[in-house]
Write a protein that holds these residues in place. Structure first.
Motif, PDB file in Angstrom:
ATOM      1  N   ASP B 122     124.266 -14.694  30.968  1.00 46.50           N
ATOM      2  CA  ASP B 122     124.697 -13.515  31.711  1.00 46.50           C
ATOM      3  C   ASP B 122     126.027 -13.771  32.397  1.00 46.50           C
ATOM      4  O   ASP B 122     126.900 -12.909  32.445  1.00 46.50           O
ATOM      5  N   TRP B 125     128.838 -13.525  29.928  1.00 49.09           N
ATOM      6  CA  TRP B 125     129.150 -12.144  29.571  1.00 49.09           C
ATOM      7  C   TRP B 125     129.957 -11.470  30.644  1.00 49.09           C
ATOM      8  O   TRP B 125     130.897 -10.743  30.368  1.00 49.09           O
ATOM      9  N   ARG B 126     129.589 -11.729  31.836  1.00 45.91           N
ATOM     10  CA  ARG B 126     130.346 -11.137  32.936  1.00 45.91           C
ATOM     11  C   ARG B 126     131.798 -11.597  32.859  1.00 45.91           C
ATOM     12  O   ARG B 126     132.733 -10.801  32.930  1.00 45.91           O
ATOM     13  N   ALA B 188     124.908  -6.788  25.207  1.00 47.55           N
ATOM     14  CA  ALA B 188     125.193  -7.528  26.443  1.00 47.55           C
ATOM     15  C   ALA B 188     125.647  -6.569  27.535  1.00 47.55           C
ATOM     16  O   ALA B 188     125.225  -6.661  28.695  1.00 47.55           O
ATOM     17  N   ARG B 191     122.843  -4.811  28.776  1.00 51.30           N
ATOM     18  CA  ARG B 191     122.020  -5.686  29.600  1.00 51.30           C
ATOM     19  C   ARG B 191     122.587  -5.832  31.012  1.00 51.30           C
ATOM     20  O   ARG B 191     121.845  -5.836  31.992  1.00 51.30           O
ATOM     21  N   LEU B 192     123.898  -5.932  31.086  1.00 49.81           N
ATOM     22  CA  LEU B 192     124.521  -6.126  32.400  1.00 49.81           C
ATOM     23  C   LEU B 192     124.533  -4.862  33.245  1.00 49.81           C
ATOM     24  O   LEU B 192     124.391  -4.917  34.461  1.00 49.81           O
ATOM     25  N   LEU B 200     116.080  -9.900  28.386  1.00 52.01           N
ATOM     26  CA  LEU B 200     116.568 -10.870  27.414  1.00 52.01           C
ATOM     27  C   LEU B 200     115.823 -10.702  26.093  1.00 52.01           C
ATOM     28  O   LEU B 200     116.412 -10.681  25.008  1.00 52.01           O
TER      29      LEU B 200
END
Lengths: 228, 228, 228, 228
Positions: B122, B125-126, B188, B191-192, B200
DNA sequence: TATGAATGAGAGTTCATTCAT
DNA sequence: AATGAATGAACTCTCATTCAT
């Protein structure tokens, strides 16, 4: 930092917009002035990014003083948030309706494909990602969520219709919708930032390919749709 | 995960510093100091976002003065850009190698699936989106492009191997790679920022589903592939 | 709103202070620069009032940029608060000690009388009331309270000594202290704002009169102090 | 206490306005409108302090637009100055008259003591000090001076009466008046800002004590004056 | 190589005042 | 008489960058 004086100069060579926005420094009812300011803010945000647009930039672009901007809005965040809303909702709500008004679900999908990737939508995507990501560590921004869900619901509706009519084969509409949305987002991202960037036609083709394999032999585009 | 010292020095000249990294307030060769500063910057950026990390934060975290930071770097952008490189490359290069070292391409794909979506990623990805978006209107940032291409090449390599070995069915590796990458990015993102966010396991499942339908009856993971 | 350029111009005709404050734009250790800024702030505050002094005024008066001021202080409130502290504490703590070092309590009182009303103290009173009242609806500001109590304690100590030595007659030291302080404050207020304003000598005379009637036949001033 | 409508109109065009005060959003003769605005301003100033009340606050409280406020007044200072006048004069002029209407001067003094320190007067004191201090470096504000003198004259008149009637012993009425006023101001200050603050009863007790010792054995309050 | 004091532009925001309506 | 949109200066605070030491 300061945005280029994007057609801000009063009397400058504004090709469009001139008719709708009387850029004389005259009085306007609050709602009109708010609208004018927001319309001036949209291109700034989509060009420079939400985090790089300041009050003064907006004021200059709108042809008013900073005081006028803060008079009509609670803060710069409100402006940007509303500007994004206007731009995005103004496009995707009608698109969602057109999509669902198509004679067949397959045609609806094609409207979707052409609706999310065309010459006009790069600006939207920039706005969209910008607002999505800039609120990263901050508040969840329910506006965005609502927008997202509204769009998702439309897409799911379309797919459901296609499945019910026998156009598509789709074991789980929600799953497919999620996957579709994710792919669209990912393609848009790749188009905006990729190396090399995806062309519009490439993006569409990928999307169509995905839909074809996802929604079964009943093809979206190539060949005449057959119910099996 | 990089070998970053992780714990940003809390303000003053902390007494408990590692013996291995001689980061006393003494002179360091340029490369060593650069490295120390970058390693201090990584957690800051991944936690607060590139746009919210300042020179002073980095200096404080690295336990040096602001002057030292600007002495070794051309500007704050350079630092952040390099910090992202360290974090991302430090993870995805090894992942790419592991992926390709798997006995079968199918197992390689599973390593990919679990490698891009896990508790640790995570943060990546950020960072990734952050740097992608922040360089939006700015320089194209060749670092990012090179990273992207390097990763893309690895994925393509893996798929090619699977196709050649008969594990996968794949008419166009480049196309599939592009689609795969786009879907990963999109998942992603969802997801964020999504509402509701993807878990997940959901993200992985979507990815596996996509791979299954994209790479044909030769299944990615579970059980013996069956044609339906 | 903007304070007059109070001897701010670098190289201007600053008659005093020149020796202590080298107004070249050179580097100074933090503590020195803080001091210089505070010393520049004191006359501004006492002349225009705490609420009318801005960061820019202080910067100009100190001969530095606004950035320098905010570099050394957390905010404008901190500056003003510390400026008041310096001015007030720097005067009244020594005064309290001198007061208590006098051979007799009566002489101590006279030191008080002359100490609180003289050519120099008008500035203090302005500062004092200003900070007292400006924090009106805001935080109670413990600094002020501490200052007030410290001074009160000194006064009470002096009166106690006089009573114990038989110089004064005083049934309740705390009460008398409160009354004395209130009268001093009231006279100062009247001196600053009154119509017509009280002269220094009038203020002192009133105070002596009050002390005489409050502390009994053992007079404060007129005539030689006799223990009865 | 003025007859101020007390309840500031909460924003919009409130439906429930008093019948007696025709403050509909209609035209009003200048004097009426001025009055309505001032009465709306009084509680704002006494609650938040003169320096913290803005034109907009006043306009909102008065239920008119900012334009209307500036139409009727030269500026915000004028409004605040006049609002203070209304509040203070509205209380202390009647108090002065009641004081002098008492059968005996001693009773008049007691009216004074209870009149300056009671539950209602904290607000006045705040206003009073506020306007006193805020005009610090500005214009001398003849209004305040006139108010001060008018009150002083009343007090002096009362003391004179008591001296002439033999109730008090007072060698110099002016001196005593000055001292009394100063003490009252000082006690009020201490009451508003002190640490710990004086209670109403304490403030009164101090005042009575002062008067007793100042005006001689002829007591202020209890019973018929007796020489001891 | 390292420091940290100094800078100044620019951020968002506030607000008394102006004035066309 | 009344409005409220418009203004622009001034506010505090932030921060990347510069540079003398």
């Amino acid at each position: 930092m300061t945005a280029a004086p994007e057609g801000a100069a009063p009397g400058g060579p504004g090709p469009k917009r001139r008719a709708v926005a009387p850029d004389k420094r005259t009085r306007q009812p609050t709602e009109v002035r708010r609208r004018l300011i927001l319309e001036a803010a949209v291109p700034l945000v989509s060009e420079h990014g939400a985090g790089r647009v300041g009050l003064r930039d907006i004021a200059r672009a709108a042809g008013v003083s900073v005081g006028t901007v803060t008079y009509h809005f609670a803060g710069v965040k409100e402006i940007i948030s509303e500007a994004v809303s206007i731009e995005i909702d103004g496009y995707y709500r009608p698109l969602g309706e057109r999509m669902l008004s198509a004679p067949t679900a397959a045609e609806g999908l094609e409207i979707l494909v052409e609706g999310v990737f065309n010459a006009e939508t790069d600006r939207h995507w920039r706005l969209w990602f910008d607002s999505w990501l800039s609120s990263a560590t901050l508040a969840p921004d329910s506006h965005q969520h609502r927008r997202y869900e509204h769009w998702s619901d439309r897409v799911a509706e379309l797919i459901t219709r296609g499945r019910d009519s026998g156009e598509f084969r789709c074991p789980d509409v929600q799953e497919t919708t999620t996957r579709l949305n994710a792919l669209v987002d990912g393609l848009a991202l790749r188009r905006l930032r990729g190396a090399p960037p995806l062309s519009l036609e490439q993006a569409r083709t990928h999307l169509r390919g995905f839909l074809a394999s996802e929604l079964g032999p009943a093809q979206v585009r190539s060949g005449p749709p057959r119910a099996d």
